[in-house]
Design a protein around this motif. Sequence first.
Motif, PDB file in Angstrom:
ATOM      1  N   ALA A 109      12.629 -10.496 -35.494  1.00  0.00           N
ATOM      2  CA  ALA A 109      11.362 -10.826 -34.775  1.00  0.00           C
ATOM      3  C   ALA A 109      11.248 -10.218 -33.544  1.00  0.00           C
ATOM      4  O   ALA A 109      10.419  -9.439 -33.072  1.00  0.00           O
ATOM      5  N   LEU A 110      12.509 -10.387 -32.523  1.00  0.00           N
ATOM      6  CA  LEU A 110      12.607  -9.517 -31.399  1.00  0.00           C
ATOM      7  C   LEU A 110      12.409  -8.124 -31.357  1.00  0.00           C
ATOM      8  O   LEU A 110      11.719  -7.475 -30.691  1.00  0.00           O
ATOM      9  N   LEU A 111      13.084  -7.595 -32.365  1.00  0.00           N
ATOM     10  CA  LEU A 111      13.044  -6.096 -32.745  1.00  0.00           C
ATOM     11  C   LEU A 111      11.776  -5.572 -32.859  1.00  0.00           C
ATOM     12  O   LEU A 111      11.653  -4.332 -32.336  1.00  0.00           O
ATOM     13  N   ARG A 112      11.151  -6.213 -33.885  1.00  0.00           N
ATOM     14  CA  ARG A 112       9.917  -5.828 -34.328  1.00  0.00           C
ATOM     15  C   ARG A 112       8.756  -5.882 -33.056  1.00  0.00           C
ATOM     16  O   ARG A 112       8.215  -4.688 -32.842  1.00  0.00           O
ATOM     17  N   ASP A 113       9.152  -6.734 -32.258  1.00  0.00           N
ATOM     18  CA  ASP A 113       8.069  -6.916 -31.184  1.00  0.00           C
ATOM     19  C   ASP A 113       8.395  -5.777 -30.194  1.00  0.00           C
ATOM     20  O   ASP A 113       7.478  -5.309 -29.438  1.00  0.00           O
ATOM     21  N   ARG A 114       9.679  -5.147 -30.225  1.00  0.00           N
ATOM     22  CA  ARG A 114      10.004  -3.950 -29.369  1.00  0.00           C
ATOM     23  C   ARG A 114       9.806  -2.816 -30.035  1.00  0.00           C
ATOM     24  O   ARG A 114      10.407  -1.750 -29.365  1.00  0.00           O
ATOM     25  N   GLY A 115       9.315  -2.617 -31.071  1.00  0.00           N
ATOM     26  CA  GLY A 115       8.827  -1.566 -31.800  1.00  0.00           C
ATOM     27  C   GLY A 115      10.055  -0.823 -32.299  1.00  0.00           C
ATOM     28  O   GLY A 115      10.130   0.510 -32.411  1.00  0.00           O
TER      29      GLY A 115
END
Length: 879
Positions: free
Chosen positions: A367-373
């Motif tokens: 989830a965090l990696l997707r939020d950071r593109g």
Amino acid sequence: MDGTTLELAQEALRLAEADPVEAVTRARSAVRRAERSADGVARAVAERAWGLALRHGGHLDKALVHLRRAVDVALEAGAPEVAGEARMSLAYALVERGRAGQALDEIGRALRQLDGVAHARAQTQRGSILLDMGRHAEALEEYEAALPVLQEAGDLLWSYRVVWNRGLARAYRHEFLGAEEDLRRAEELADRLDLPLSVGFAQANLAFVLGLRGDVPAALDHSARAEERIRAHGAQLGELLKDRSELLLSVRLVSEARETAEASVAEYERERRSIKLPQVRLVLAQSALLEGDADGALRHARRAVAEFSRQRRPEFTALARLGVLQAQHAAGAVPPAGARAAEEAAATLAAVRWPAAAMEARLLAAALLRDRGRPDDADRHLGAAAATRRTGPATLRARGWYAEARLRAEAGRRQAACTALRTGLRILDEHRAVLGATDVRAHAAAHRSELVELGLRLALDGGSPRQVLEWVERGKATDLLVQRPVRPPEDPEVAQALAELRATVLQINELQAGGERGPALDELMARQPLLERRVRDATRRIGGAGTGRLPAPVPVGALAERLDGAALVELFVLDGVLCAVTVVGARSRVHRLAATADVEGLLDRVLHALRRLVRRNVDAAGRAAAEDLLRAAAARLDERLLGTLPELGDRPLVVVPTGALQCLPWAVLPSCAARPVAVAPSASLWHAARSRPVETGGRVVVAAGPSLEGAVSEVRGVGDVHGVEPMLPPEATVARVLKEMEGAALVHLAAHGRLVADNPLFSDVLLADGPLLAYDVERLDRAPHTVVLAACDTARSVVCAGDELLGLGAVFLGGGTAQLVAPMLPVPDVETAEIMGTFHRMLAAGSGAADALVRTRAQVGEDVGAAAAASFVVLGAGV
């Protein structure tokens, strides 16, 4: 005392684990005798026995004094092997105190001083120290090296210790078959060795393994039996309470898990047993997170990080740091380095084979990696998480399918993602079927929430109202839809506890009615919660026998056919916004209604005004103010809920509420005052209830409870309407009423009612010999078709995650009752008698239950009577 001083010291050593209190007495005597005879070896053995007994009794700091003395005395006596054995015990006490580095140093010295069987025992102890530090693979290596030596020497006691601890190490690694075999073997060995306390510890560890594996009823049973043994010997309970708190959290009994964890912390702090304290703090952190307290979760998790770090336990430190990240994510305050920290936690936890924790770290990292593109890196973590979907405990496999669904959804494969979500839900529902207790099943449904929410988002993105309705239904009161398994034989412990509870409540009511106060009443009131706990705990230890297969959500076409001109409004919440799916005719629509907080604020005003209006002692000014408040708040609430749904027209209404709206008496809304309204936990349950046929000429049961002004005249009037003789006190007992209820067409009870918010299955109506509880209703083989409860609060339920409902009315509906008519609020019994007489005349004349309530409200007087009539709702079929 017979025997040599050394023999006496060795006997104290043998008893240290079996009977710590007696061991201290014998060790003290042996020390004095050894001092008089200057027998250093005997004194060293006795000091070691004394220290071990104190450790098992929960006095860790005092134990350390005696164990250090044992080492010093043995060295002075020129007995390095005795000193080495004392160092083994000292090392384990040190690790329990949280001094892992010192513990490893001491056990290293012991290994250098010992050989043969004694060396194997020290290896076993080193394995136990590594186990507590979270270094499970290294612990297993020590056990595998030690066990053949111990078995060849015929050392049953230390062989028992190896298989006991090896079972725990295997459990942490999810090697459940081997773990269970080891722990059952340990229990047998402890029994053969006549070590009753050790049997208790083995049972406690077996409870831990069974809980990890998902067999919650068996785990609770072993935990209860272990606690009984451990308490009987005055030994430490911190570990057992820690494990139980984790077990309760696994089925989302969050408040109980938190209370048990707090009790465990108190035990550990009293014993100054620091090694396990940060593990309990993680339970407190998870509990706070599930209760919506992100700040509390962060506080507990950060403290756990600090304590694990001081103890040099990197694996557990990684677990605690994951807890910190989860709390920060819930609060929307993840630091810039959060994604990297989540990846590092996932790598550490996967390396030590902690699959459940590694799963959560990977999902958070994704989830965090997707939020950071960084979608490719996010997909890599989802793929690793999804790999667990075919192996392991049910909750882990379901999480794996959730990860797979997210992966498919991100790839634009919406239909395939929904298939993965349905598979995850099926696994959870099959797992839930092994849970026999209704409250445990209801709370365990919280595991379904993320799967349902993702399915709902995909359906909304797809734009199909029918698919939205399907996914809303998959998250609504699913436990009430599961066909009840065949009831187990009457459990004598439950039956006895229920009988004692009924008698106790009856005595309390009689004393309070007579105005008595004093020790007798205090004793009875202290006894009541203990009896309730006996009933609750014994019921939870009974396993389920159902398949857990839920029927598919009812299709719109089938709903429309049963609605037959009525309209359905099903409410749900997403991202803080209240939404609705409507079904009118064959057409379904989706609407965004209002902010949830706004609706809940208006609901609070409505309920506050109604509660004032149903009281008799409110003066004219207070009544006028309450009427104004009710009129204004109800109009605004009506506009938020139904005002933007023009397709409803003036049709009869079936409402499926959500959250706090489960306790709304819908008749107070202006648009519902003159229309029939049925309230249902789910559209599928309403459809099933509406399909249940009524037996022509079926039995009518009418009964009154004691100490209620107007109840006798009320049930006589209702009996006259239906041509039956009512049951009156003292004949209207729980057993007789339950017997008459079986398969009845109509049941009417006029009695004191009570909703117990913290234990909803103890919600009741009071009969001649005590309360008829929700637990009693569950014992019915054939639930009555229609139930009318003229008793305060009996339509209201406690709402759990996923709109699962717990309470007296919910249990009737879940057991097969087609419709239940009852008040959402406390109602005055004199006015209720008039309301019920009018309602039953309408019912006998052929009106449906919801239509009969509308006509009743039109006929009753103003003031208290009108407010009381508005408090009644129809749950279930209704229209």
